[in-house]
Motif scaffolding. Structure first.
Motif, short mmCIF file in Angstrom:
data_model
loop_
_atom_site.label_atom_id
_atom_site.label_comp_id
_atom_site.label_asym_id
_atom_site.label_seq_id
_atom_site.Cartn_x
_atom_site.Cartn_y
_atom_site.Cartn_z
N THR A 116 9.73 -37.27 75.68
CA THR A 116 9.69 -38.56 76.36
C THR A 116 11.01 -38.84 77.06
O THR A 116 11.04 -39.35 78.18
CB THR A 116 9.37 -39.68 75.36
N LEU A 117 12.12 -38.49 76.42
CA LEU A 117 13.44 -38.62 77.05
C LEU A 117 13.50 -37.80 78.35
O LEU A 117 14.01 -38.27 79.37
CB LEU A 117 14.53 -38.13 76.10
N ASN A 118 12.99 -36.59 78.28
CA ASN A 118 13.01 -35.71 79.45
C ASN A 118 12.18 -36.30 80.59
O ASN A 118 12.56 -36.21 81.76
CB ASN A 118 12.47 -34.33 79.07
N LEU A 119 11.04 -36.93 80.25
CA LEU A 119 10.21 -37.56 81.28
C LEU A 119 10.96 -38.71 81.95
O LEU A 119 10.86 -38.89 83.17
CB LEU A 119 8.91 -38.07 80.65
N VAL A 120 11.69 -39.49 81.17
CA VAL A 120 12.46 -40.60 81.72
C VAL A 120 13.46 -40.07 82.75
O VAL A 120 13.58 -40.60 83.87
CB VAL A 120 13.20 -41.37 80.60
N VAL A 121 14.20 -39.03 82.38
CA VAL A 121 15.22 -38.47 83.27
C VAL A 121 14.60 -37.84 84.51
O VAL A 121 15.05 -38.07 85.64
CB VAL A 121 16.09 -37.44 82.51
N GLN A 122 13.56 -37.02 84.31
CA GLN A 122 12.93 -36.34 85.45
C GLN A 122 12.34 -37.32 86.44
O GLN A 122 12.44 -37.12 87.67
CB GLN A 122 11.84 -35.38 84.94
N ASN A 123 11.73 -38.39 85.94
CA ASN A 123 11.15 -39.38 86.85
C ASN A 123 12.23 -40.07 87.69
O ASN A 123 12.03 -40.33 88.88
CB ASN A 123 10.36 -40.44 86.06
N LYS A 153 28.27 -38.75 84.09
CA LYS A 153 28.58 -39.64 82.96
C LYS A 153 27.32 -40.35 82.46
O LYS A 153 27.12 -40.51 81.26
CB LYS A 153 29.63 -40.67 83.40
N ILE A 154 26.46 -40.75 83.38
CA ILE A 154 25.20 -41.42 82.99
C ILE A 154 24.28 -40.44 82.26
O ILE A 154 23.74 -40.75 81.20
CB ILE A 154 24.49 -41.98 84.24
N LEU A 155 24.10 -39.25 82.85
CA LEU A 155 23.18 -38.28 82.26
C LEU A 155 23.70 -37.74 80.92
O LEU A 155 22.90 -37.27 80.10
CB LEU A 155 22.97 -37.11 83.22
N SER A 156 25.00 -37.82 80.68
CA SER A 156 25.55 -37.33 79.42
C SER A 156 24.98 -38.11 78.23
O SER A 156 24.86 -37.57 77.12
CB SER A 156 27.08 -37.42 79.42
N LEU A 157 24.63 -39.38 78.45
CA LEU A 157 24.03 -40.19 77.38
C LEU A 157 22.70 -39.57 76.93
O LEU A 157 22.41 -39.48 75.73
CB LEU A 157 23.78 -41.62 77.86
N PHE A 158 21.90 -39.13 77.89
CA PHE A 158 20.59 -38.55 77.57
C PHE A 158 20.75 -37.16 76.97
O PHE A 158 19.96 -36.77 76.09
CB PHE A 158 19.72 -38.51 78.83
N TYR A 159 21.74 -36.42 77.45
CA TYR A 159 22.01 -35.11 76.86
C TYR A 159 22.40 -35.24 75.39
O TYR A 159 21.87 -34.54 74.52
CB TYR A 159 23.12 -34.41 77.64
N THR A 160 23.31 -36.16 75.11
CA THR A 160 23.77 -36.37 73.73
C THR A 160 22.60 -36.78 72.83
O THR A 160 22.46 -36.29 71.71
CB THR A 160 24.86 -37.44 73.68
N LEU A 161 21.77 -37.67 73.33
CA LEU A 161 20.63 -38.14 72.54
C LEU A 161 19.62 -37.02 72.31
O LEU A 161 19.07 -36.89 71.21
CB LEU A 161 19.97 -39.33 73.23
N THR A 162 19.37 -36.20 73.34
CA THR A 162 18.42 -35.09 73.18
C THR A 162 18.92 -34.11 72.12
O THR A 162 18.14 -33.66 71.27
CB THR A 162 18.24 -34.35 74.52
#
Length: 590
Positions: free
Chosen positions: A255-262, A361-370
């Protein structure tokens, strides 16, 4: 040497029934068929030096006797371990474990280097044939591990499943099923149950997946113990859960990946982001395709361990972030090479660099969470606090961004988090598990209404678990028309049930009013050492804490399967793929 006896028998040993012959060099077995043609052919193909020596030995008896003494000395035939000896069984078991844990091919027992290595380690040990290794030793270890797993599963009341389908190098469709549970010692356990083709190999619809899962559950006698099935967001797998009447939880990582890809690919309002990402990919492709540029890039980094650029792959999580991060890490080297080559793409402008830094910097939040949510044994009690933390960080970051493209990305990601991740806070499993996590309780929720709803659901679960409550509802305990002389007994039973409900309310209140534990605390240890008064709540905790936050365990198994069923081993039968993967992922059982 007996006159008239073929010299080939220096290198082969007949079986007791004289129908088989075993090569003394590689232990390969052959049928003799009344002649030695196939034996001689084996020597020519596999051991040509021995065959040449065989020809030379025909010139004289003294050479023959000398060669025989050499062979006897080399193989120490009289000193081999007896097949029933404990030492041989121990080594055979270790060999089988090597195959499973290290994913080695069965044919390793025929490899000359491995045979020599084994002979040096223990000259008395004779390696089994490939067939014996596969059909006896691997099979025995598989059955032993499977029996241990069944015993473990029989001792637990609740477990959760992760599953997904994949296709091998031989274009065979497989379904992998893993389970996660808490053992009687309050330790989180993860195991692979099966990696087998679907019942109908070419059919990926929901009915076929559901039937395949049902057979696996029945085989392990866990159908009634499965609380949740964690999967990706594919419609066929979610529909299969409905058919099985099992609750489904969408994988947080997917679901995280879908948020980022969209936000990266489908946000048409962010007109400058897509061209910038395409420029990054073009530059990376230029270096990937040019060996000269690659060498200049390595030299320009001026380090003993130069970094390589990373290309974005749409199907790989966080690949956009990794690509941008690596570009920023090596931007000086990239720029020097691009500016020196007239055929190279245009270097990044100063404004593009500012944008990339803020996007990274923004995408690093999603990377850390993943990365955080993809850890082994992660329970769903972390989903709500992680989503809450992600949203708060995005809100704070939004106030500090001054780049239009990065700001638009941040807002789009926030919208995606609200749309796709906030619903986790309304799900029963995630709400109750977060409330029962002594590190979070109500403080982790975004909405106090959802926190209060979780408390009510918890109380309801506790009442259902209490034996006296589950027997029958309160309103059915009194029996109209009963003997009035014994009415006091009925009244006592009503009071007892009501009293236990009150006890559960008090227990819940006492738990919630306690100070939260520190983040590094072990939540399973907390419930393991909790007082007997917490037993109904402890049982609810065991029911929900076994549910993983993601289905990544199934995908990790795919990686192992890709090694097992590779192009070099695409003739491996599905049942053997299942055994090897099972032993590899469950080697903690052996």
């Amino acid at each position: 040497m007996i006159k008239g006896l073929s010299l080939v028998w220096k290198y082969f040993k007949k079986s007791t029934d004289k129908k088989l012959a075993t090569c003394l060099i590689c232990q390969k077995e052959y049928r003799t068929s009344g002649n030695t043609s196939n034996l001689r052919d084996h020597l020519k193909r596999m051991h040509p030096n021995m065959e040449n020596e065989n020809d030379r030995c025909s010139s004289g008896s003294s050479s023959i006797l000398s060669s025989m003494r050499s062979i006897d000395s080399h193989f120490k035939r009289g000193a081999e371990y007896d097949p029933t000896s404990s030492r041989k069984k121990e080594i055979d078991k270790a060999l089988a474990r090597l195959i499973g844990v290290d994913l080695q091919p069965f044919s390793i027992v025929n490899h000359e280097g491995f045979r020599s290595y084994t002979k040096i380690l223990d000259p008395r040990y004779v390696l089994p044939s490939k067939t014996t290794l596969k059909n006896v030793h691997i099979q025995n270890m598989y059955e032993q591990c499977r029996s241990k797993l069944r015993d473990l599963l029989s001792a637990v009341e609740y477990l959760a499943i992760t599953t997904d389908c994949w296709t091998s190098a031989a274009t065979e469709s497989y379904i992998t099923v893993t389970c996660q549970f808490i053992d009687p010692d309050f330790s989180m356990r993860t195991a692979v149950l099966s990696t087998m083709p679907l019942l109908e190999a070419t059919n990926h619809n929901a009915d076929n997946i559901a039937k395949s899962l049902h057979d696996i559950f029945i085989n392990y006698d866990i159908l009634d113990k499965v609380t949740y099935i964690v999967t990706d967001n594919a419609s066929n797998i979610t529909k299969a859960c409905e058919i099985l009447k099992k609750k489904n939880l969408p994988c947080l990582a997917h679901t995280l990946n879908l948020v980022v890809q969209n936000s990266l690919l489908q946000d048409k309002d962010n007109i400058h982001l897509a061209p910038l990402l395409q420029k990054c990919k073009t530059i990376v492709t230029f270096f990937k395709k040019s060996s000269n540029a690659t060498e200049l890039f390595k030299k320009a980094q001026n380090t003993e361990t130069p970094l390589k650029l990373i290309q974005e792959v749409a199907t790989r999580w966080n690949s956009s972030y990794m690509m941008i991060k690596r570009i920023l890490e090596t931007i000086d080297a990239i720029s020097s090479v691009l500016m020196a080559n007239r055929k190279a793409p245009e270097p990044f402008t100063e404004e593009e660099m500012v944008t990339l830094k803020q996007v990274e910097k923004i995408l690093s939040l999603f990377y850390t969470l993943t990365v955080r949510c993809s850890g082994n044994g992660l329970t769903i009690s972390l989903i709500i606090p992680l989503v809450n933390g992600l949203y708060r960080n995005l809100c704070e970051m939004e106030t500090k961004i001054d780049n239009v493209t990065a700001l638009r990305l941040c807002k789009s990601l926030k919208e995606g988090v609200v749309e796709r991740l906030f619903p986790y806070e309304k799900r029963t499993a995630t709400k109750i598990s977060t409330l029962l996590d002594p590190r979070f309780k109500k403080k982790a929720f975004i909405s106090i209404l959802n926190a209060n709803s979780a408390a009510m659901l918890l109380e309801s679960e506790m009442n259902c678990i209490a034996p006296s409550v589950s027997e029958r509802p309160i309103e059915n305990i009194s029996q109209p028309g009963g003997d009035p002389l014994f009415q006091f007994l009925e009244d006592a039973r009503n009071e007892e049930v009501t009293s236990r409900k009150v006890d559960n309310i008090i227990t819940k209140r006492q738990y919630l009013e306690r100070p939260n534990l520190i983040q590094s605390a072990n939540i399973l240890d907390f419930w393991k050492t909790s007082k007997d008064d917490f037993i109904p709540m402890k049982t609810v905790a065991l029911k929900y804490f076994c549910i993983p936050a993601t289905s990544t365990e199934s995908e990790r198994t795919f990686s192992k399967c890709g090694v097992v069923s590779s192009e070099r081993r695409n003739r491996l039968k599905p049942k053997n793929v299942d055994k090897i993967v099972f032993l590899n992922k469950n080697h903690w059982l052996s």
